[in-house]
Design a protein around this motif. Structure first.
Motif, PDB file in Angstrom:
ATOM      1  N   VAL A  23     -86.686-123.674  38.088  1.00 35.04           N
ATOM      2  CA  VAL A  23     -87.293-122.888  37.003  1.00 35.04           C
ATOM      3  C   VAL A  23     -86.430-123.044  35.756  1.00 35.04           C
ATOM      4  N   MET A  58     -85.347-119.538  31.245  1.00 32.93           N
ATOM      5  CA  MET A  58     -84.317-118.583  31.638  1.00 32.93           C
ATOM      6  C   MET A  58     -84.874-117.174  31.806  1.00 32.93           C
ATOM      7  N   LEU A 111     -87.895-116.183  32.650  1.00 40.33           N
ATOM      8  CA  LEU A 111     -88.649-116.062  33.897  1.00 40.33           C
ATOM      9  C   LEU A 111     -87.690-116.015  35.086  1.00 40.33           C
ATOM     10  N   LYS A 112     -86.666-116.874  35.038  1.00 37.89           N
ATOM     11  CA  LYS A 112     -85.694-116.935  36.127  1.00 37.89           C
ATOM     12  C   LYS A 112     -85.003-115.579  36.292  1.00 37.89           C
ATOM     13  N   ARG A 113     -84.574-115.011  35.175  1.00 33.62           N
ATOM     14  CA  ARG A 113     -83.894-113.709  35.221  1.00 33.62           C
ATOM     15  C   ARG A 113     -84.805-112.623  35.778  1.00 33.62           C
ATOM     16  N   ILE A 124     -87.429-112.993  37.760  1.00 36.86           N
ATOM     17  CA  ILE A 124     -87.626-113.192  39.202  1.00 36.86           C
ATOM     18  C   ILE A 124     -86.416-112.665  39.962  1.00 36.86           C
ATOM     19  N   GLN A 125     -85.223-113.004  39.472  1.00 43.32           N
ATOM     20  CA  GLN A 125     -84.009-112.544  40.145  1.00 43.32           C
ATOM     21  C   GLN A 125     -83.924-111.027  40.175  1.00 43.32           C
ATOM     22  N   THR A 126     -84.254-110.410  39.040  1.00 42.22           N
ATOM     23  CA  THR A 126     -84.202-108.944  38.971  1.00 42.22           C
ATOM     24  C   THR A 126     -85.054-108.317  40.057  1.00 42.22           C
ATOM     25  N   PHE A 127     -86.246-108.875  40.264  1.00 47.55           N
ATOM     26  CA  PHE A 127     -87.152-108.291  41.246  1.00 47.55           C
ATOM     27  C   PHE A 127     -86.709-108.550  42.681  1.00 47.55           C
TER      28      PHE A 127
END
Lengths: 293, 304
Positions: B104, B107, B109-111, B113-116
Motif C-alpha cells: 500500500v 501513507m 490509507l496505510k495508517r 488500516i493500521q489504526t483499525f
C-alpha cells in the motif's frame, strides 16, 4: 516507476480495497455494539439494529449510569489502575536501573537478573498463588489486585535494555565524578532521557489493569468490591445479576440487551480514549522506517 | 580498570543498587517464589483445614489420575490442538497481511488500516466475549443473520464443539493478527530501498522483488516468532475460552487452565488441580528452554 505497469495497478487497487475491508471488519463489532446500545429496546430485541441505531435513545446509558454498583466498580477500576501503574512503574525503574549495570560495576547483577527471569519461565500456578494471597489476608482488599502482579519482569527487561542502549555512559560518569550517587543519577540523568519509554510502559500497564478481571473474580468475594471488568464478566458473560444487588424490576431493566451493550461500550471507552496515544508510540518507529522511498 | 573491578564487590558503592532491588525482590519472593512451595500439594491429598504439613502424602497418585481420567486426557489434547492451530494461524496471517500492507503506497490509507487492525488487541476478552455472545447468538445475532441471508440454517458457534474450536481460533486471529503484524513491518522497514531500485534496474517486476527481497527480509523474524511460540503450546488462552465456553462444549473446548480453575479452585480439589498445573508448567518450561536455544542457533536471537 515500475508501479505504472497495468497489472500492478490492478493488484494495487484490489489490495487496497481488500485491506480496507479487513480493517473495517476489525471495528465493525464495536460499531454494532454502539448502535444497539443507542437503539430502543424494541428494535434491539427484534434484531433490527445493524450498524446504525434505530429509534435513537440514550436510555440504556441512563439505566447503567444510574446503578450505584456500576459506578462504584468504575471507581475501583480507576483506583486499581492508578495504584497498580504507579507501583509497577516504580519497581520497574528501580530494578531496571540496578540491572542495567555491568557485572564489573555490580557483582550481584547476574544473580538478581536470573532471580527475576526465572519467574517468567516457571510459576507456582493458579492454586498455590491463590493460597498465598489468601493467607496474607488480602482477600477482598484492593491490594490483592495490585501487589501480586506489581513486578513486571517483562517491562523491567525493556527498561533495562533502554537504559543500557540509550543513556550515554559519558553523561553518567560525569554525574558520578560530580559526586552524584546512584539515586541521584537515576533521577536526574536516566529518568528525563527515558520519559517516552516510561510513558509507553505506563500506558500498556494501565490498559492491562483496566482490562484485568480474573484476579477480581477469585480474590474478591464481596461483589460490592468488584472492579468493573469483573462486574462486567459476571453480568454480561455469566449472566448472573446477583452481584448488582437490585430488585426484580431492575433485573429486568439491566438484563436488557441495550443495557448490556451500553455497559460493554462504557468499559471499552477508556481504552478507545488512550488508544491514539498508545498507537503513536508503537507505530512511530515503523512509520519512520518506511517513509523513505 | 582494576579499581573498577574491585569496586564491583564494594558494599560502599553498591548498597544503593541493592536497596533499589529490595522492593522488587520482596514482591517476587512473596508472590512468585512462595507459591512454588505450594507445589507440594500436587503430591498430597491436600485438605485445606489440614494444611501442607498434615495432609496425607500420596506420591504421584494425582499425576496417575490425570493420565487416567478420560476428562483430563481430553483436556490436555484440546489444549494442545487449540494452541497449535492458533500458533500456526498467528504465523501465517500476520505474515501475509504484512506483505500486502507493504504494497500500500498511500501513507494515509496505510495508517488508517493500521489504526483499525491494532485496536482489538487492546480490548479484553470480557468485552470481546460479551460482544461475541451477542453477535454469534442463534437467536438473531448479527452473524447468524448473515448466515441466514446466505441461505444456511443458523450455526451454533458457541454451542457445538467443532464450531466452538473454529470460533475460538478465528476470533483469536481477528483480535491479534494486526498487532502481530508489527514485528514483520519492523523487519520490512529495515530493508534498504536501494535494493528495490537495483532490482528494478535489473528488470525484476514487483512480484519478483517480493520473492527475492521482501520475503527473505521477513524470514529470520518469522523463524524467531515460530520457535519462541513453541513455549505456548499449552497456552490455549484462558481468558478467551473462559469467557466464551459453556458446559455444552466442555468436551471439545475445555483446556488445562479452565479445567484447573473448575476442578481445583471451584471444585476444591486443590491437590489434583495443582498436579495438572505442575504438569503444564513443566512441559512449558522445557519447551521454552528448547525454543530459546533454537532461536539462538537458527537466528542468533537472544533476550539479553
Amino acid at each position: 516507476m515500475h508501479y505504472r505497469s497495468t497489472s500492478y495497478r490492478i493488484f494495487s487497487i484490489l489490495n487496497g480495497v481488500f485491506l480496507s475491508l479487513l480493517a473495517l471488519l476489525c471495528i465493525l463489532p464495536l460499531i454494532h455494539v454502539l448502535a444497539v446500545s443507542l437503539s430502543s429496546s424494541a428494535a434491539a430485541d427484534a434484531n433490527l439494529v445493524k450498524l446504525w441505531p434505530i429509534g435513537f435513545t440514550t436510555e440504556a446509558y441512563m439505566v447503567t449510569l444510574g446503578n450505584d454498583r456500576f459506578i462504584s466498580s468504575f471507581g475501583i477500576s480507576v483506583l486499581r489502575t492508578a495504584l497498580g501503574t504507579v507501583l509497577s512503574l516504580l519497581l520497574s525503574i528501580l530494578v531496571g536501573y540496578a540491572l542495567s549495570k555491568e557485572t564489573n560495576e555490580f557483582k550481584g547483577r547476574n544473580g538478581y537478573a536470573w532471580f527475576f527471569v526465572f519467574t517468567m519461565l516457571f510459576s507456582g500456578g493458579l492454586i498455590p498463588t491463590y493460597i498465598v494471597v489468601q493467607k496474607l489476608g488480602l482477600i477482598n482488599s484492593i491490594w490483592a489486585l495490585v501487589l501480586p502482579g506489581a513486578m513486571s519482569v517483562y517491562n523491567t527487561i525493556l527498561l533495562m535494555n533502554f537504559f543500557r542502549t540509550s543513556v550515554p555512559k559519558a553523561l553518567e560518569e560525569a554525574a558520578f565524578i560530580d559526586g552524584a550517587g546512584h539515586f541521584r543519577t537515576l533521577w536526574s540523568i536516566y529518568l528525563p532521557i527515558s520519559l517516552p519509554s516510561l510513558a509507553t510502559i505506563s500506558l500498556f500497564t494501565m490498559v492491562g489493569h483496566w482490562n484485568a478481571w480474573f484476579d477480581g473474580l477469585i480474590y474478591i468475594t464481596d461483589t460490592a468490591k468488584y472492579p468493573m471488568s469483573t462486574l462486567l464478566q459476571t453480568i454480561v458473560v455469566q449472566r448472573d445479576l446477583s452481584s448488582m444487588s437490585v430488585s426484580a424490576d431492575e433485573i429486568q431493566a439491566l438484563s436488557n440487551r441495550t443495557v448490556k451493550t451500553a455497559q460493554i461500550f462504557i468499559a471499552t471507552l477508556p481504552i478507545i480514549l488512550v488508544y491514539p496515544f498508545l498507537q503513536r508510540f508503537f507505530v512511530k518507529g515503523i512509520v519512520l522506517g518506511s517513509v523513505k522511498e | 580498570m582494576r579499581t573498577r573491578q574491585r569496586q564491583g564487590w564494594k558494599w560502599k558503592t553498591t548498597w544503593p543498587l541493592h536497596t533499589m532491588l529490595l522492593p522488587g525482590v520482596a514482591i517476587v519472593l512473596i508472590f512468585c517464589y512462595l507459591p512454588m512451595f505450594g507445589l507440594v500439594m500436587a503430591f498430597q491429598d491436600f485438605q485445606p483445614h489440614l494444611g501442607f504439613f498434615r495432609s496425607d502424602w500420596i506420591g504421584l497418585e494425582n499425576f496417575r489420575l490425570m493420565f487416567e481420567y478420560p476428562d483430563a486426557r481430553q483436556v490436555i489434547w484440546n489444549t494442545f490442538l487449540i494452541a497449535f492451530l492458533k500458533i500456526i494461524a498467528h504465523l501465517i496471517v500476520p505474515f501475509v497481511f504484512a506483505l500486502l500492507l507493504n504494497e500500500v503506497r498511500r501513507m494515509l490509507l496505510k495508517r488508517l488500516i493500521q489504526t483499525f487492525v491494532y485496536l482489538p488487541h487492546f480490548l479484553s476478552w470480557v468485552i470481546l466475549g460479551g460482544i461475541l455472545l451477542d453477535m454469534l447468538s442463534t437467536d438473531g445475532g448479527l452473524v447468524n443473520q448473515l448466515v441466514g441471508w446466505l441461505g444456511f440454517p443458523p450455526i451454533f458457534f458457541l454451542g457445538d464443539g467443532d464450531w466452538f474450536r473454529i470460533t475460538v481460533i478465528a476470533s483469536d486471529v481477528w483480535k491479534d493478527f494486526g498487532f502481530s503484524t508489527i514485528i514483520f513491518l519492523a523487519a520490512l522497514a529495515g530493508v534498504n530501498p536501494e535494493m528495490y531500485e537495483a532490482a528494478l534496474i535489473d528488470g525484476a517486476n514487483r512480484w519478483r522483488q517480493t520473492l527475492s527481497i521482501t520475503i527473505p527480509a521477513m524470514i529470520p523474524i518469522a523463524v524467531v516468532v515460530a520457535t519462541l511460540s513453541l513455549g505456548n503450546i499449552l497456552n490455549a488462552g484462558f481468558d478467551q475460552i473462559f469467557n466464551l465456553y459453556n458446559p455444552l462444549v466442555y468436551e471439545k473446548g475445555d483446556i488445562i487452565d479452565t479445567y484447573v480453575y473448575r476442578v481445583g479452585l471451584i471444585g476444591g480439589d486443590f491437590g489434583f488441580g495443582t498436579a495438572v498445573g505442575v504438569f503444564k508448567s513443566l512441559v512449558s518450561l522445557t519447551l521454552i528452554i528448547i525454543s530459546y536455544r533454537l532461536a539462538y542457533k537458527l537466528a542468533g536471537y537472544r533476550i539479553f
